[in-house]
Enzyme design. Sequence first.
Site, PDB file in Angstrom:
ATOM      1  N   CYS A 191       7.058  24.975 -19.743  1.00 44.40           N
ATOM      2  CA  CYS A 191       5.779  25.474 -19.204  1.00 44.40           C
ATOM      3  C   CYS A 191       5.216  26.583 -20.084  1.00 44.40           C
ATOM      4  O   CYS A 191       4.027  26.867 -20.044  1.00 44.40           O
ATOM      5  CB  CYS A 191       5.943  25.943 -17.770  1.00 44.40           C
ATOM      6  SG  CYS A 191       7.565  26.537 -17.383  1.00 44.40           S
TER       7      CYS A 191
ATOM      8  N   GLU B 253       3.904  26.613  -9.624  1.00 48.06           N
ATOM      9  CA  GLU B 253       3.773  26.939 -11.048  1.00 48.06           C
ATOM     10  C   GLU B 253       3.307  25.649 -11.698  1.00 48.06           C
ATOM     11  O   GLU B 253       4.053  24.685 -11.749  1.00 48.06           O
ATOM     12  CB  GLU B 253       5.138  27.427 -11.543  1.00 48.06           C
ATOM     13  CG  GLU B 253       5.065  28.163 -12.839  1.00 48.06           C
ATOM     14  CD  GLU B 253       5.418  27.235 -13.958  1.00 48.06           C
ATOM     15  OE1 GLU B 253       4.481  26.552 -14.425  1.00 48.06           O
ATOM     16  OE2 GLU B 253       6.582  27.192 -14.349  1.00 48.06           O
TER      17      GLU B 253
HETATM   18  P1  NAP Z   1       4.861  16.169 -10.565  1.00 49.26           P
HETATM   19  O1  NAP Z   1       4.323  14.798 -10.719  1.00 49.26           O
HETATM   20  O2  NAP Z   1       3.909  17.218 -10.164  1.00 49.26           O
HETATM   21  O3  NAP Z   1       6.036  16.085  -9.475  1.00 49.26           O
HETATM   22  C1  NAP Z   1       6.766  17.220  -9.083  1.00 49.26           C
HETATM   23  C2  NAP Z   1       7.346  16.980  -7.695  1.00 49.26           C
HETATM   24  O4  NAP Z   1       6.295  16.955  -6.724  1.00 49.26           O
HETATM   25  C3  NAP Z   1       8.070  15.664  -7.558  1.00 49.26           C
HETATM   26  O5  NAP Z   1       9.157  15.851  -6.691  1.00 49.26           O
HETATM   27  C4  NAP Z   1       7.035  14.758  -6.936  1.00 49.26           C
HETATM   28  O6  NAP Z   1       7.585  13.723  -6.171  1.00 49.26           O
HETATM   29  C5  NAP Z   1       6.294  15.719  -6.031  1.00 49.26           C
HETATM   30  N1  NAP Z   1       4.901  15.339  -5.833  1.00 49.26           N
HETATM   31  C6  NAP Z   1       3.918  15.355  -6.772  1.00 49.26           C
HETATM   32  N2  NAP Z   1       2.743  14.978  -6.226  1.00 49.26           N
HETATM   33  C7  NAP Z   1       2.978  14.748  -4.917  1.00 49.26           C
HETATM   34  C8  NAP Z   1       2.166  14.325  -3.825  1.00 49.26           C
HETATM   35  N3  NAP Z   1       0.866  14.074  -3.984  1.00 49.26           N
HETATM   36  N4  NAP Z   1       2.748  14.179  -2.630  1.00 49.26           N
HETATM   37  C9  NAP Z   1       4.050  14.417  -2.468  1.00 49.26           C
HETATM   38  N5  NAP Z   1       4.883  14.798  -3.453  1.00 49.26           N
HETATM   39  C10 NAP Z   1       4.358  14.962  -4.665  1.00 49.26           C
HETATM   40  O7  NAP Z   1       5.561  16.683 -11.877  1.00 49.26           O
HETATM   41  P2  NAP Z   1       6.650  15.985 -12.827  1.00 49.26           P
HETATM   42  O8  NAP Z   1       7.109  14.691 -12.264  1.00 49.26           O
HETATM   43  O9  NAP Z   1       7.690  16.978 -13.050  1.00 49.26           O
HETATM   44  O10 NAP Z   1       5.923  15.760 -14.196  1.00 49.26           O
HETATM   45  C11 NAP Z   1       4.651  15.173 -14.341  1.00 49.26           C
HETATM   46  C12 NAP Z   1       3.762  16.064 -15.170  1.00 49.26           C
HETATM   47  O11 NAP Z   1       3.827  17.410 -14.654  1.00 49.26           O
HETATM   48  C13 NAP Z   1       4.129  16.228 -16.620  1.00 49.26           C
HETATM   49  O12 NAP Z   1       3.628  15.222 -17.419  1.00 49.26           O
HETATM   50  C14 NAP Z   1       3.544  17.581 -16.950  1.00 49.26           C
HETATM   51  O13 NAP Z   1       2.198  17.435 -17.303  1.00 49.26           O
HETATM   52  C15 NAP Z   1       3.638  18.359 -15.690  1.00 49.26           C
HETATM   53  N6  NAP Z   1       4.755  19.335 -15.634  1.00 49.26           N
HETATM   54  C16 NAP Z   1       4.467  20.628 -15.827  1.00 49.26           C
HETATM   55  C17 NAP Z   1       5.481  21.552 -15.759  1.00 49.26           C
HETATM   56  C18 NAP Z   1       5.213  22.984 -15.940  1.00 49.26           C
HETATM   57  O14 NAP Z   1       6.127  23.708 -16.204  1.00 49.26           O
HETATM   58  N7  NAP Z   1       4.029  23.431 -15.749  1.00 49.26           N
HETATM   59  C19 NAP Z   1       6.786  21.182 -15.518  1.00 49.26           C
HETATM   60  C20 NAP Z   1       7.055  19.845 -15.323  1.00 49.26           C
HETATM   61  C21 NAP Z   1       6.022  18.930 -15.383  1.00 49.26           C
HETATM   62  P3  NAP Z   1       8.009  12.312  -6.809  1.00 49.26           P
HETATM   63  O15 NAP Z   1       9.397  12.498  -7.299  1.00 49.26           O
HETATM   64  O16 NAP Z   1       7.915  11.387  -5.664  1.00 49.26           O
HETATM   65  O17 NAP Z   1       7.041  12.009  -7.901  1.00 49.26           O
END
Ligand code: NAP
Length: 501
Positions: A297, A260
Amino acid sequence: MIIGKHLVAGNWVGSDRTFSSDPAHGPSHDFAIGTPELVDQACHAAEEAFWSYGYSSRETRAKFLNTIADEIDARGDAITEIGTQETGLPEGRLNGERGRTVGQLRLFASHILAGDYLDKRHDAALPDRQPLPRPDLKLVQRPIGPVAVFGASNFPLAFSTAGGDTAAALAAGCPVVVKGHSAHPGTSDIVAQAIDAAIKACDIHPGVFSQIQGGDRSVGQAVVEHPLIKAVGFTGSLAGGRALFDLCAARPEPIPFFGELGSVNPMFLLPAAMASRAEAVGKGWAGSLTMGAGQFCTNPGIAVVIEGRDAETFIQAAVAGLGEVGPQTMLTDGIAQAYQKGRDTIRGTAGVREVLTTTCDLRNATPYLFVTTGKDWLDNEILGEEVFGPLGLVVTVKDEAEMLTVAMSLQGQLTATLYLDDGDTALGQKLLPVLERKAGRILTNGFPTGVEVSDTMVHGGPYPASTNFGATSVGTMSIRRFLRPVCYQNMPDALMPGDWG
Ligand code: NAP
């Protein structure tokens, strides 16, 4: 009490390196950093557990889900305390989210007991059929095996350790390996303790649940690439989700990645509704847009309205409402930085006018409001990308035809909203078939931020809202993601899975 370790098949294990949490307020704690070796241990334990848990009775699984809910409630105060510290979200929100989390577990327990989700079908044998006899055919949904779950930063309870993905997988009969989100490791730690206690109370194989804390990107990669993992549940960024989705697709055995990934949740404000209540809708929008610092979201980031006096009234009401909202703490420094970057991108796009300017810094977010025309929206694809936070963009279109063109231009969305009165029916009838192709949930005269956990909820949609348009990550249908249909031909009853009887 926070343990600060990983939970691997009933054992709390440390590792050589630690990371410190970065709470919005309160003390920081140290947590063991995850490793691919720990992921491997957790996945092997999950596979071993599947041979009993995957064949357990629905009564056993329902009791387990209800016991997890009870154990979470028993730790309610501790969870709220650490959760508010780590995320900066207020106490009321954490308590409410805990209610949703335990309610979800209990709903899934009663749902699997009812049994409809198994979608049992039976084509009885037709031995005398000509020219060929038909065999006896039975279909029932079966659990797929170990599932990996990524905790979401913006729902530390309802979409993390014991959140929707975990509850759905456990309800289906699938063991779970959670990759804890590094934004709230202490909250995840205490919730994992609750699950550990429930495993022991229900005498379930301990491999049914493991949690590996983050702190290193190799953990997420190892978990999606592990050959024993059969599906992944994820909520997060488009970039992170897409990277993990691609890893799933590139495996020797590709597996489904239920991601998502985000949505701008457009609202279409139709003329008769605007003539009667532009001010009220503008004020209401300001409230919805800033709830939880806009970190939902389903945050309605885009409003499309026909230019003119009512559009101006709507914008002015939104500016007034947003102007009253002070700075709010965001979930992490990284999310706050991403918000400011997103704001700068919108601000720097040709044809965009800033109508509410505020100043946000560090981990704080203040609201912003921008206005652009239908033409500029259509010329600048970047305006359709999610800015995670309390930022609104009003798209003023020339007429109904341009409103339809804007609707056609949208990417996949979790939600789309119509504000309409009786006089808007004809335009609504033109917009609905377009929006149906774009969004998982379409609503009228309301804001999409609240997501009901129920039988009918769809929290998904075409890409990039989700990576799998046939699925929902909220509601009882989410269990379906972790099942697959198996057909049993001429199978004696004694060999049929217990769920068939
Ligand atoms: P994220 O950066 O996508 O991370 C989510 C999870 O995935 C974390 O556990 C992260 O690990 C892991 N991850 C991400 N990229 C990876 C990769 N290339 N390889 C391995 N693991 C990976 O999301 P976030 O930290 O929750 O928030 C960052 C941004 O996501 C926000 O600024 C927002 O734009 C978006 N977001 C959207 C929603 C939504 O509902 N659509 C919800 C939350 C966030 P790590 O802990 O090691 O980083």
